[in-house]
Design a protein around this motif. Structure first.
Motif, short mmCIF file in Angstrom:
data_model
loop_
_atom_site.label_atom_id
_atom_site.label_comp_id
_atom_site.label_asym_id
_atom_site.label_seq_id
_atom_site.Cartn_x
_atom_site.Cartn_y
_atom_site.Cartn_z
N LEU A 109 -3.87 3.41 -6.87
CA LEU A 109 -2.53 2.62 -6.06
C LEU A 109 -1.31 2.82 -6.96
O LEU A 109 -0.22 3.49 -6.62
CB LEU A 109 -2.41 1.29 -6.06
N GLU A 151 -0.04 4.85 2.01
CA GLU A 151 -0.19 4.91 3.85
C GLU A 151 0.25 6.19 3.87
O GLU A 151 0.36 6.89 4.80
CB GLU A 151 0.88 3.95 4.31
N ASP A 163 0.90 -1.24 -0.16
CA ASP A 163 -0.19 0.22 -0.06
C ASP A 163 0.98 1.31 0.21
O ASP A 163 1.41 1.76 1.15
CB ASP A 163 -0.75 -0.08 1.18
N ARG A 206 -6.04 4.04 0.94
CA ARG A 206 -6.24 3.90 -0.73
C ARG A 206 -7.98 3.27 -0.69
O ARG A 206 -8.04 2.30 0.05
CB ARG A 206 -5.30 2.62 -0.82
#
Length: 1996
Positions: free
Chosen positions: A1225, A1122, A1119, A1129
């Motif tokens: 992402l 973060e 992720d 997300r």
């Protein structure tokens, strides 16, 4: 000429036939993005502009800040109402450039088209050029080109001899240099002779010396040292002309005369000179030993390395020798393998890089006549290294020898080889040359011969004539090399020494005067003839030399003869000899016999005993000097020449016996020494191969030696592999063998004696003796150091057709510059030579024979062939290519190139090897790993020469075998890892794309195999076009996809299987499989053949399923969001994923990969388990995720848009949303890092990664320990630990650890990647690349979003995904973006809003708020283009909002809120830029003709002015950035200004909360949140009446009394129903809950647990109403924590310390004469806050201006200096009335909701602070603040002040009460504290106490006061004393129980004092005032100080 010699020469001179694949460098192994080439390809990138890098120019910025600080600090310079001035500012500012045509009504399609064109212009073509390759070691598919076979050199030293001077110069001195290794006791170089005599001295010898050849005049030499160590010495020996007298006598003059005394000793010197002259005349051709010295080489090298000068001067003399011999520690490595790489040795002994040094040797040792042998020398050398060297005691010969030592240059000019051949570059043959000195390595060196070298060294060692009759004292030995017995048959092959002819026919040894058994230290170097006969021999003649001139005595008298025949049974005779010496000339035909044979009638010295020791050493690339090799070569050559019988040793082998002998000699090759085997490796292998291809005919029978040769090859190769470990590359290929195959091996011609086919041999005529007189000499052949040939003396004696000339002609006929000539390479497309000399081989074909032998072999032979499979595979492939080439078949269709039989053999071979891999991978891990890669490389090579369909069938075979095994394995990871390596290598073929048939439209240039004739190719849909395919088939790993794109299908299937979260135990392979895909894509990306976009789109089609595969992995990706303070997300919950059946990879496909069609899910071992719901996902590492995402972006960038759009149309909403998540992402993943951040993070990260890797490798597979390690590095999201059974086999070289291999290069932390401190330039380059990558990645994301939006427009459904599109867009705006990207991004955003206006204004209202925030943020950008686009977007947003409903309240509201939050949070916010954007918006509004008549322009203007107003406040805030209190005051004021607009007030309260949290003021932060919650509650209760919700602020009173100010009661309160009001996300029930939860958390952090309880009291009813048990359980858990903390921390809690701060002086602006109470962190000392404020204001006004008032007395303004700023700081305590104390019981009660504070000031009436007891008054000041603490700020104004004055007696009462209280506390303390108790007691009863209790009593109680007002006080004090004595008694009693025996005396003393005190007090205490005890009068009760004593509530 001898056939063996001919073969050797041919082997060294023949052209190589090298196979080069034309496009090989385009395979993935040479991917330019992984090499250093990436840097070059990144040149010329534009620098992307990022706002984050454009920091304001440091200096000016700082100055402005300082000016601001100095300005007046008034908050109210501009009252909030001064609109006029604000507007004036705005009207006069300049707007940014307007965007043209922004306001035109253009159709959406047109806008899209324009945006699209602009986005597509100037894009970077290659995505991967911007992305650093994954951090792998050497990619497994790269086979490095082997090193070119070349002459071996160790580390090379250049030694230059500059000058040699003695104290006297009377005769010539001759010098030689050589290297010795003391430890190995070995001479490790030949001698270098040099002559530094003056011309005058040389002249003395003229009669004896022929004219000197230039080659003998060298003064510099290059030494090679293969094994440098601490034991190497450079030994210098000097000789002089023979004279009468022993060495001592001759050396005497050199020791006694000093140069300085030359004039004094003139006569003696003259005499010496004339003597010397005579000796030179007479004995000029003889020498005698004279002196020697040695230099410890490593001392020089290491000291030269360390000194700081360019060239180091080192003086060596015996006086100082101490240091130079002993200081170097002798650190040769212990236990080293004797087989090391060529230039190895101690690390400490590196000769390649030291500073050149100049040495001056000042002392020589005289040579002892009886200690000349090498043995003696080694003793001396060993002794030299000892501190107390014997040599030091000797008297030295003083002299000065200067030499330079430096590392040899790469290609020195004017260099001669040991054979005196010139090395290129040799511009002028008249220049004094540098000699290369031949090395005799200390240990074996394993390098094959590549040059012709044939030298012989003769070392006469000693002679013993003690028992010889007659006079023989001054003995010299004459050495000659003879080719016959006649004295004239001496050959001129002895190398000259210095200043003489190049070659001579004889050499003499030096004479030791009057010694009958002398030692010699001579080295005689001979050039051996190429072909030796039985008549060649060495002849030694011994002479006696008469030194004195006597009448009729001859100069020399022969006194003995001996000889050594050169050949013995056809082998060269070398070694140690102890020969007998004959007294007379040997008889006829002696040369074929050895002198040991007793010849009849000869006289011998000492009865034919051996008296002459001599050693003969050969250095030859012709003579193997190994009996086994000799025998083998002799037999093979005999076959070639058909010469029988063969004589070998003492045997004669007849033809009928030949076959057995040959077979046994092949088998015996194993017994031969390794060193000669390696030296003659190429020839040996050639001969063995020849035997396979051309079975010899013996006695008329064909003898098949294929099997024997195959076995011999296998065993030789394994022997090399085992013994030469240092020589392997990463695939375990021995470099010598690899070089052999690549360069040397060629198909042998099958006809004896005809030149082998091939270019230069491939059809040209081969020169044999035709050029016999060529003026060229054999050269030392070598690529790097190719040599020119020049020859000053062509006609060396001997007839032109002698074998030497033949050698010379063969070597010479090559153009000698071997560097290009040897590489006659044939590429795939060379034109083939039609004419081949000799017919083509009709016998066996090597590759066919090899395959056959391999298939049929078994047992140990098969095992050893498997061990080195790579060798046979590569040999086979090269043989196949040559065969095709020589037979002109390279153009033949592939199907018909090779016979069926051969194909079957290959298939059988591949199949058995695959089954070996599968069955043995757990046992022989390392071997199987090598075998696996070898097989893969073989198939890769076959793809270039064989039919594609056939090779694919081989790959399939391998796959089948692996798959069937996988099912039965509990942990498949190791085997899958092997399969990955296999696949990666196979797919690294340069025509990988073409092999995948990307489809008929694609014809890449120069396809390697136009043979589409293979069956699969025909059917595989070259005919079908894209349109017919079902679109889904192209995006899924469907059967048609995998049939047509075979290899790509395999790659993607591997990826899908390994990344599948249910794949058990494959976690460790993620990185490996991702790297494979990354590497493939990256190499397609950089491949010039696919640079055309259409072609690239076809290539991308091969990878369309990748998108689906990556979409499947979304929950597992790292992720990257973060790190953002955004909401994490937006990922759907895992369950959604499960529920959706349309998974991208169908289960059956995954199974099909594993080789079966039906999913056998019932098998427990199967690794594709059925998915369990709610599974936990292992998270990929950041690096792997990043690689995957870049691959995804590449496919999206290059794929055909129409195809993508069609596919998107087919996807479900859920899948599309997942795609959007993926893009979201990607935005975070490729975000740009600021340049300065790089600087900091750099160092840390790299070392951490490296550590992580090592850790991982050491810890083996993933166990709990590893998981811990990873967690600590924060890498894990959710993570499942594999059970022990899934561990990889512990010993395996590839555990599940993302395939780390332990190799040498791994374990030495690879320094190159580790350069931590990167230079500024590197960092800037990195930033440049990252900037471009971020821009390109985001543009690809934008392109994809556009396609998604079009999909929606086309299908007119799926609007629900537009929110997702918007989310990604907004997220990308929030990240750090370049100006280029942002303008495209804004264009897309404008288009999106104009297509779907209701999206923002009705559905996604949250997003609307976000959008406003982002746009405003960019409106304040420092970059003009970004501002103009952002303003345009913002203006259009308002306009579109207005057009929907004629007002744009929503946008207005959102923008105002956004501005507030921006201003509140952003550190680097610049109002100047924002002002320009506001002006731009105004300008648009003024120019907007369409809306001119509406209210729109006015509304815009209102809004802009309001924003400007906020801005101005903000500027103020900026001024006070450094002053936290002032800053919070300002924010507080701004928030107050928004009392009427709840949304904005809320925003500002939150900003304040944020600021407080930053400074760890958690209580204040909590208060801000409580206020926010109260505000929300007020409005919620207006909106909806729900019983369980709080009724506005009132509910919150218990939390803080200040909250009531949030109540919405004033007239101008807005109604919450109005459009755009209270629409923020907080004005909802969940918003309220969120605020309260945060508040509780902050209270908890502040330690105010009681308040936590109050907050939850409000929350609990809400959750109860919602029946939310989960939340309730959490809350009660937290409450339990809170209450238990109250219990535990009892007595240890600290909330804050309070100070009154007053500001005085006009400098303070509106702070002047203001008083505040400041709340500081607990335990703040007065000094601290005083220091802080003084420092802060000192910085602002100047340190000399600020003064802190030290006392707390009232300040008189008139007495202060008007130009100064005064600060008065006083410590204050919370103050409570007596009645309050009932409620304020706990510590919390006494420190919460405080509004009154008190401080005391002592004084006396005459102005002093302190006086006697009876005159000591005290002033108590009580302050009341405007709000209760804690409040939403840390300083609160003082609103009220009252003073109480205590009279002296009241002061005394307070003091006594305090003392009594202390005593009580100390007595009842639990646990007891004796020290504290004794301290208090001492203070109470100790007699010495000044102003102690007794004195107080005596002053105030001794008489009853006269003033009745004081009666009550008197009485109170009396009672206090009563209580006091009682407490003292208790304390004493307590103390008695606590003390030990040692303190008894002390206790008694205390008790005595107590009694004394009690007695003294008794009368005073007992006297009552009668008046007080009358009936009580009605007293009018003043509210005097007494009733308000805060000390009332005590346990008196």
């Amino acid at each position: 000429m001898d056939p063996h010699v001919r073969d050797c020469i041919r082997s060294y001179t023949e052209d190589w036939a090298i196979v080069i694949r034309k496009y090989h460098k385009l395979g993935t192994g040479f991917n330019p993005n992984t090499l250093d080439k990436q840097k070059e390809r990144q040149k010329g990138l534009p620098k992307q502009v990022f706002e984050s890098d454009e920091a304001p120019d440091g200096n000016n910025y700082q100055d402005e800040q300082d000016d601001l600080k100095r300005r007046s600090m008034s908050i109210d310079d501009t009252p909030r109402g001064s609109w006029a001035c604000s507007i004036f500012d705005l009207k006069n500012s300049l707007p940014d450039a307007l965007l043209p045509n922004l306001l035109d009504r253009t159709p959406n399609e047109e806008i899209d088209r324009q945006n699209d064109d602009q986005r597509k212009a100037n894009r970077h073509k290659e995505l991967f050029a911007l992305h650093p390759s994954p951090d792998e070691e050497e990619p497994i598919e790269r086979l490095s080109v082997p090193e070119v076979p070349k002459e071996h050199f160790g580390q090379r030293l250049l030694v230059k001899c500059l000058s040699l001077k003695f104290e006297i110069e009377i005769e010539p001195i001759f010098a030689s240099l050589a290297l010795y290794d003391v430890k190995e006791k070995k001479k490790i170089s030949e001698n270098f002779y040099f002559d530094l005599n003056s011309e005058q001295m040389k002249g003395l010898l003229r009669p004896h010396v022929p004219p000197a050849a230039i080659t003998t005049l060298a003064r510099s030499a290059i030494f090679s040292i293969t094994y440098p160590s601490q034991d190497v010495f450079l030994v210098i020996k000097l000789e002089k002309v023979l004279q009468q007298g022993d060495i001592g006598e001759c050396a005497e003059p050199y020791m006694i005369f000093k140069e300085a005394d030359a004039t004094k000793n003139k006569e003696k010197l003259e005499k010496l000179k004339s003597q010397a002259d005579q000796f030179c005349q007479r004995l000029g051709k003889y020498r005698m030993p004279f002196a020697w010295t040695a230099i410890h080489l490593m001392n020089i090298v290491s000291s030269a390395g360390s000194l700081e000068r360019d060239s180091t001067e080192v003086e060596i003399s015996t006086g100082e020798r101490k240091g130079s011999w002993s200081e170097r520690r002798n650190s040769s490595l212990v236990g080293r393998r004797s087989l090391e790489r060529t230039t190895s040795g101690d690390d400490s002994c590196n000769l390649t890089s030291f500073r050149p040094a100049t040495l001056t040797v000042t002392n020589f040792f005289k040579q002892e006549g009886d200690r000349l042998s090498d043995e003696d020398l080694y003793k001396f050398l060993a002794d030299m290294r000892r501190p107390s060297s014997v040599l030091r005691r000797l008297r030295p010969i003083t002299a000065q020898l200067k030499i330079d030592i430096s590392p040899a240059p790469e290609n020195p000019h004017y260099c001669l080889t040991p054979e005196l051949l010139q090395v290129k570059l040799y511009p002028d043959s008249r220049v004094r040359p540098t000699r290369e000195i031949l090395e005799f390595p200390a240990r074996d060196v394993y390098i094959p011969n590549t040059t012709y070298r044939n030298l012989l060294y003769i070392y006469p060692q000693s002679l013993n004539f003690a028992n010889r009759q007659g006079s023989a004292r001054n003995i010299t030995v004459k050495v000659q090399f003879m080719y016959g017995e006649d004295p004239s048959n001496a050959m001129p092959v002895i190398f000259g020494k210095s200043s003489c002819s190049e070659f001579s026919k004889e050499a003499y040894t030096a004479v030791v005067y009057h010694n009958r058994s002398p030692d010699f230290h001579e080295e005689i170097k001979v050039k051996l003839p190429a072909t030796l006969t039985d008549h060649h021999h060495l002849l030694f003649t011994f002479y006696h030399v008469s030194c004195q001139q006597k009448q009729n005595t001859p100069l020399e008298t022969p006194v003995g003869y001996t000889w050594i025949p050169m050949l013995q049974n056809g082998r060269l005779k070398t070694g140690q000899f102890c020969l007998p010496v004959s007294l007379e000339k040997p008889p006829q035909a002696y040369s074929v016999l050895s002198p040991e044979v007793p010849l009849p009638g000869m006289k011998w010295v000492d009865n034919h005993k051996g008296v002459f020791n001599v050693e003969v050493v050969a250095v030859s690339s012709i003579h193997t000097q190994d009996p086994y090799l000799d025998k083998f070569f002799a037999l093979v050559n005999a076959l070639d020449e058909h010469m029988f019988p063969v004589r070998i040793g003492d045997m004669r082998i007849m033809e009928n016996n030949l076959e057995n002998e040959l077979k046994s000699s092949i088998a015996a090759l194993n017994s031969s020494q390794l060193e000669p085997v390696v030296r003659f490796l190429y020839l040996l292998l050639d001969k063995l191969i020849l035997l396979v291809v051309r079975p010899p005919v013996i006695a008329g029978q064909i003898v098949n030696l294929g099997q024997a040769s195959f076995e011999a090859m296998a065993s030789i190769i394994n022997r090399l592999h085992k013994n030469l470990e240092g020589n392997h590359d990463q695939h375990g290929r021995n470099s010598l063998l690899a070089s052999y195959i690549y360069y040397v091996f060629r198909l042998p011609n099958t006809y004896p004696n005809s030149p082998s086919p091939g270019p230069g041999g491939l059809g040209g005529s081969v020169h044999y003796a035709t050029m016999a007189r060529s003026a060229v000499r054999p050269a030392s052949l070598n690529l790097n150091r190719s040599r020119s040939l020049s020859n000053s003396n062509p006609d060396i004696s001997g007839t032109p057709t002698s074998p030497d000339d033949e050698v010379r002609s063969i070597i010479g006929s090559k153009a000698m510059d071997r560097s290009c000539n040897r590489m006659s390479s044939h590429t795939e497309t060379s034109s083939f030579l039609q004419t081949l000399t000799g017919r083509l081989p009709t016998k066996k074909l090597f590759h066919e024979e090899l395959a056959l032998q391999w298939v049929v072999c078994s047992g140990s032979v098969r095992e050893s062939a498997l061990q080195q499979a790579w060798f046979f595979f590569e040999l086979m492939v090269k043989s196949m290519v040559h065969h095709l080439y020589f037979n002109d078949k390279l153009d033949a269709p592939r199907k018909s190139r090779f016979p069926e039989r051969f194909m079957d053999d290959i298939a059988a071979l591949v199949s058995t090897i695959a089954s070996d891999i599968v069955s043995r991978f757990q046992k022989d891990t390392e071997m199987v790993e090598r075998l696996n890669t070898s097989l893969a490389f073989f198939l890769n090579d076959l793809l270039s020469v064989m039919d594609r369909g056939f090779v694919f069938s081989l790959i399939k075979t391998c796959y089948k075998q692996v798959s069937s095994k996988l099912y039965s394995l509990p942990t498949p990871s190791v085997l899958v890892s092997l399969r990955l390596d296999f696949l990666r290598i196979t797919c690294s073929h340069e025509h990988y794309v073409t092999l995948n048939l990307p489809c008929s439209l694609l014809t890449p240039p120069a396809s390697p195999s136009p043979s589409v004739s293979s069956a699969t190719s025909q059917s595989s849909g070259f005919s079908t076009t894209v349109q017919d395919q079902k679109i889904a088939n192209m995006f899924e790993l469907s059967v048609p996809f995998r049939q047509q794109h075979y290899l790509a299908g395999l790659v993607l299937t591997e990826l899908a299987v390994i990344l599948d979260p249910d794949a058990e135990g494959l976690f460790g392979l993620h990185k490996k499989v991702i790297n494979m895909v990354h590497n493939l894509l990256s190499s397609h990306d950089s491949d010039p053949r696919y640079s055309d976009p259409q072609i690239k789109a076809r290539v991308a089609m091969l990878y369309l399923p990748l998108i689906g595969i990556i979409m499947e992995t979304v929950p597992q990706l790292y992720d990257f969001t973060e790190t953002h303070n955004q909401r994490g997300r937006p990922i759907c919950i895992a369950d959604d994923y499960e529920s959706e059946s349309g998974s991208m990879i169908s289960q059956t496909v995954a199974m099909a990969i594993a080789g079966t069609s039906v999913p056998q899910l019932t098998r427990p071992g199967s690794f594709l388990l059925t998915s369990t719901s709610g599974r936990q996902h292992t998270t990929f590492s950041a690096e792997s995720s990043r690689s995957l995402l870049i691959c995804l972006l590449w496919v999206l960038k290059n794929a055909d848009e129409t195809v993508l759009q069609k596919w998107f149309t087919d996807l479900s909403v859920l899948q599309l949303n997942r795609l959007l998540d993926l893009l979201y992402l990607c935005v975070s993943c490729f975000e740009y890092k600021k340049v300065f951040e790089r600087m900091n993070s750099l160092t840390f990260k790299k070392s951490k990664d490296m550590r992580a890797k090592l850790e991982e490798a050491i810890l083996g597979s993933i166990g709990a320990r590893q998981e811990m390690v990873r967690r600590s590095r924060g890498q894990l999201g959710m993570y499942t630990i594999s059970s022990p059974s899934e561990r990889s086999p512990s010993g395996s070289a590839f555990g599940s650890q993302e395939n780390l291999r332990w190799r040498k290069d791994m374990t030495h932390w690879r320094q190159n990647t580790e350069k931590l401190d990167k230079s500024r330039a590197e960092i800037e380059h990195e930033a440049l690349i990252d900037g471009n990558l971020a821009t390109e990645a985001n543009l690809i994301i934008l392109d994809t979003l556009e396609i998604v939006v079009q999909t929606v427009s086309v299908t007119e459904s799926k609007e629900s995904i537009l929110g997702g599109v918007l989310k990604v867009l907004l997220h990308s705006m929030a990240c750090n973006q370049s100006a280029v990207y942002l303008q495209h991004c804004f264009a897309t955003q404008r288009a999106l809003v104009s297509k779907f206006p209701e999206l923002l204004f009705e559905e996604e209202t949250e997003q609307c708020a976000d959008l406003c925030l982002r746009l405003l943020r960019h409106c304040s950008s420092s970059i003009g283009t970004i501002r103009s686009h952002a303003s345009a977007s913002l203006y259009l947003l308002m306009r579109q909002n207005f057009e929907i409903g004629n007002n744009f309240a929503r946008v207005k509201m959102q923008v105002t809120m956004s501005l507030s939050s921006l201003v509140g949070t952003s550190q680097n916010f610049n109002e100047e830029f924002l002002r320009r954007s506001l002006k731009t918006i105004l300008t648009y509004a003024e120019e907007d003709l369409e809306l001119r008549e509406t209210t729109f322009p006015d509304q815009v203007q209102d809004l802009v002015f309001n924003l400007h107003m906020i801005l101005s406040d903000t500027v103020k805030m900026k001024e006070h950035q450094e002053d936290p209190e002032m800053l919070i005051d300002l924010m507080y004021r701004i928030a107050k200004g928004y009392q009427t607009s709840p949304d904005l007030r809320l925003t500002w309260l939150q900003n304040m909360a944020g600021k407080h949290s930053e400074r760890s003021n958690h209580a204040e932060a909590a208060q801000c949140l409580v206020h926010s919650a109260a505000l929300v509650a007020e409005y919620l209760s207006m909106l909806e009446d729900r019983k369980y919700l709080p009724v506005g602020c009132v509910t919150f009173q218990n939390i803080s009394s200040n909250v009531l100010e949030e109540s919405a009661v004033s007239d101008d309160v807005v109604s919450p129903d109005e459009e755009g009001i209270c629409s923020g996300k907080y004005f909802t029930e969940s918003g309220l809950v969120g605020l309260l939860e945060q508040a509780a958390a902050s209270f908890s952090m502040a330690g105010m647990y009681e308040a936590v309880n109050e907050v939850y009291k409000v929350l609990i009813p809400i959750h109860e109403a919602n029946r939310d048990a989960k939340k309730l359980s959490t809350i009660h858990g937290k409450l339990q924590e809170a209450f238990s903390k109250i219990v535990h921390q009892d007595g240890k809690r600290m909330f804050g310390t309070y100070f009154r701060v007053g500001f005085y002086g006009t400098k303070f602006g509106d702070l002047d004469e203001q008083e505040f109470v400041y709340k500081e962190p607990a335990i703040t000392k007065l000094a601290e806050i005083s220091h802080r404020l003084e420092g802060f204001y000192g910085e602002r006004f100047g340190e000399d201006v600020v003064e802190v008032i030290k006392d707390s007395n009232p300040v008189d303004k008139c007495k202060l200096d008007p130009n100064k700023a005064y600060i008065q700081i006083t410590y204050v305590e919370p103050y409570f009335d007596t009645y309050e104390m009932k409620d304020r019981i706990t510590y919390f009660d006494k420190n919460y909701n405080l509004r009154r504070f008190m401080y005391c000031t002592p004084f006396t009436l005459d102005g002093r602070a302190h006086g006697e007891l009876h005159e000591q008054f005290k002033r108590k000041t009580i302050l009341t603040t405007s709000h209760a603490f804690p409040y939403i700020k840390t300083r609160v104004n003082v609103t009220h002040k009252e003073e109480i004055i205590l009279t002296p007696i009241e002061v005394a009462i307070e003091d006594m009460q305090k003392k009594t209280q202390e005593l009580a506390f100390a007595t009842h303390q639990d646990p007891a504290d004796p020290k504290m108790l004794q301290m208090v007691l001492q203070g109470s009863v100790g007699t010495t106490v000044n102003q102690g209790p007794l004195e107080v009593a005596q002053v105030f109680l001794s008489e009853i006061p006269s003033d009745p007002k004081l009666f009550r006080h008197h009485n109170k004090l009396r009672l206090c004393f009563k209580d006091f004595t009682k407490r003292c008694e208790d304390a004493l009693r307590k103390n008695k129980s606590l003390i030990g025996p040692d303190q008894k005396e002390y206790q008694r003393e205390l008790e005595r004092n107590y009694h004394r005190l009690k007695e003294a007090l008794q009368p005073l205490i007992n006297r009552k005032i009668p008046q007080l005890y009358k009936a009580v009068l009605p007293v009018t009760c003043h509210r005097d100080s007494f009733s308000r004593m805060s000390l009332r509530k005590m346990d008196l």
